[in-house]
Design a protein around this motif. Structure first.
Motif, short mmCIF file in Angstrom:
data_model
loop_
_atom_site.label_atom_id
_atom_site.label_comp_id
_atom_site.label_asym_id
_atom_site.label_seq_id
_atom_site.Cartn_x
_atom_site.Cartn_y
_atom_site.Cartn_z
N ALA A 1 0.98 -1.33 -0.05
CA ALA A 1 -0.01 -0.01 -0.01
C ALA A 1 0.84 1.22 0.07
O ALA A 1 0.65 2.36 -0.69
CB ALA A 1 -0.83 -0.24 1.22
N ILE A 2 2.02 1.34 0.80
CA ILE A 2 2.69 2.47 0.53
C ILE A 2 3.48 2.75 -0.78
O ILE A 2 3.45 3.89 -1.13
CB ILE A 2 4.00 2.26 1.74
CG1 ILE A 2 3.42 2.23 3.18
CG2 ILE A 2 4.99 3.25 1.64
CD1 ILE A 2 4.38 1.85 4.27
N ARG A 3 4.09 1.40 -1.22
CA ARG A 3 4.55 1.68 -2.52
C ARG A 3 3.49 2.02 -3.56
O ARG A 3 4.01 2.99 -4.32
CB ARG A 3 5.02 0.24 -2.86
CG ARG A 3 6.13 -0.20 -2.22
CD ARG A 3 7.10 -1.19 -2.93
NE ARG A 3 6.18 -2.15 -3.53
CZ ARG A 3 5.90 -3.33 -2.76
NH1 ARG A 3 6.22 -3.64 -1.59
NH2 ARG A 3 5.27 -4.27 -3.42
N ARG A 4 2.54 1.79 -3.42
CA ARG A 4 1.37 2.16 -4.44
C ARG A 4 0.93 3.55 -4.39
O ARG A 4 0.73 4.27 -5.29
CB ARG A 4 0.18 1.26 -4.13
CG ARG A 4 -1.01 1.62 -5.06
CD ARG A 4 -2.08 0.55 -5.02
NE ARG A 4 -1.76 -0.62 -5.23
CZ ARG A 4 -2.45 -1.94 -4.60
NH1 ARG A 4 -3.49 -1.50 -3.98
NH2 ARG A 4 -2.06 -3.23 -4.92
N HIS A 5 0.95 4.18 -3.15
CA HIS A 5 0.19 5.50 -2.95
C HIS A 5 1.32 6.64 -2.60
O HIS A 5 0.89 7.86 -2.58
CB HIS A 5 -0.71 5.35 -1.78
CG HIS A 5 -1.92 4.62 -2.20
ND1 HIS A 5 -2.82 4.93 -3.07
CD2 HIS A 5 -2.29 3.17 -1.61
CE1 HIS A 5 -3.80 3.97 -3.02
NE2 HIS A 5 -3.45 2.89 -2.05
N MET B 1 -2.58 7.57 5.79
CA MET B 1 -3.15 6.20 5.37
C MET B 1 -3.03 5.24 6.39
O MET B 1 -2.13 5.14 7.34
CB MET B 1 -2.52 5.91 4.08
CG MET B 1 -3.16 4.41 3.51
SD MET B 1 -2.20 3.92 1.99
CE MET B 1 -0.68 3.74 2.64
N THR B 2 -4.10 4.50 6.67
CA THR B 2 -4.18 3.33 7.44
C THR B 2 -4.46 2.06 6.76
O THR B 2 -5.33 1.99 5.83
CB THR B 2 -5.54 3.69 8.63
OG1 THR B 2 -5.27 5.01 9.32
CG2 THR B 2 -5.60 2.44 9.68
N VAL B 3 -3.77 1.20 7.17
CA VAL B 3 -3.91 -0.12 6.53
C VAL B 3 -4.22 -1.09 7.44
O VAL B 3 -3.69 -1.28 8.68
CB VAL B 3 -2.54 -0.66 5.58
CG1 VAL B 3 -2.75 -2.16 5.02
CG2 VAL B 3 -1.91 0.19 4.73
#
Length: 275
Positions: free
Chosen positions: A49-53, A177-179
């Motif tokens: 998710a971090i790499r995507r956003h 962001m929260t995953v």
């Protein structure tokens, strides 16, 4: 799949387990999937998710002593494997012999002190201090570290947000962001937690639906998949499509009128308004 089965499936995905219920789901899942594998999957999902956003930058992962911290160690390792410059700061070391300790042992990168000064030096800070199950106010020194972070991503829940109620326990940071995993928790949707979570990403980490079904959950996300208007047939009449009764106040009946209009538009067979 029939319409009823489709509706039941949609409703199951709208379940909102409390942290205690999620803990029982995790325990049920662990009978079939090792906790270490679930932790690996969780850290991989956060890194993805971090790499995507976000663009590559210097990252500090703040790790607590529990499984949320274990997810953080995996996140750090996965980002480092992709070439991101990553360091870890331990609020406290993991409990010896646990799955988080095993995840920490695999981290071979830099470890820095858990201080506000270090948090301020990095471009992005990952909050893996506590998860959704926090039930007490966070300590002032932990709050100071979180306040110093220029940008934050939270694992499971921003530290300081009560996962069952969305309330703030002393202090909670605003994150970008929260995953979280398996299902959203009430704290992701209730204020003020909802606004503090930023973008919320729900990731599948391999917890089976049988584990979810094994725990009675009484809270749902009120979304369209939870409700279905009965289909009209040749013998349908107003009482077969549901009766809605709405009681409103004398001085300010606006909300009751809006509710009545919504019920009528949704297809209720009979709408009664008493104000």
């Amino acid at each position: 799949m029939t319409m009823d089965e489709t509706a039941r499936t949609a409703a199951r995905h709208l379940l909102l387990p409390t942290p205690d219920e999620m803990g029982r789901i995790d325990a049920a899942a662990a009978r079939h999937v090792p906790v270490a594998l679930l932790m690996e999957n969780a850290g991989r999902a956060v890194a993805r998710a971090i790499r995507r956003h976000m663009r590559p930058c210097r990252v500090l992962v703040l790790c607590g002593p529990g499984n949320n911290g274990g997810d953080g160690y995996v996140t750090a390792r996965r980002l480092a494997e992709e070439g991101w410059p990553v360091s870890v700061a331990e609020m406290a070391p993991p409990h010896p012999g646990g799955d988080a300790a095993a995840a920490a042992a695999l981290w071979q990168g830099p470890v820095v002190a858990f201080t506000p000064e270090n948090a301020a030096r990095f471009d992005l800070v990952v909050d893996a201090v506590f998860g959704a199950g926090l039930s007490r106010n966070i300590a002032p020194d932990v709050a100071d570290v979180l306040k110093a972070a220029p940008r934050l991503v939270a694992i499971d829940m921003p530290t300081g947000v009560d996962g069952a109620t969305g309330a703030v326990r002393g202090y909670a940071p605003q994150v970008e962001m929260t995953v979280t995993f398996c299902r959203l928790k009430p704290g992701h949707l209730l204020l003020p937690g909802h606004t503090l979570c930023g973008r919320t990403v729900l990731a599948d980490i391999g917890i089976g639906e049988d584990a979810v079904a094994s725990v009675p959950i009484r809270t749902w996300h009120n979304a369209p998949g939870l409700w279905r208007t009965p289909a009209c047939g040749p013998t349908s009449y107003k009482y077969s499509r549901g009766v809605v009764s709405i009681c409103g106040g004398r001085e300010m009946p606006g909300a009751a009128r809006l509710s009545a209009a919504g019920a009528r538009a949704a297809g209720a067979g009979l709408v009664r308004l008493a104000a």
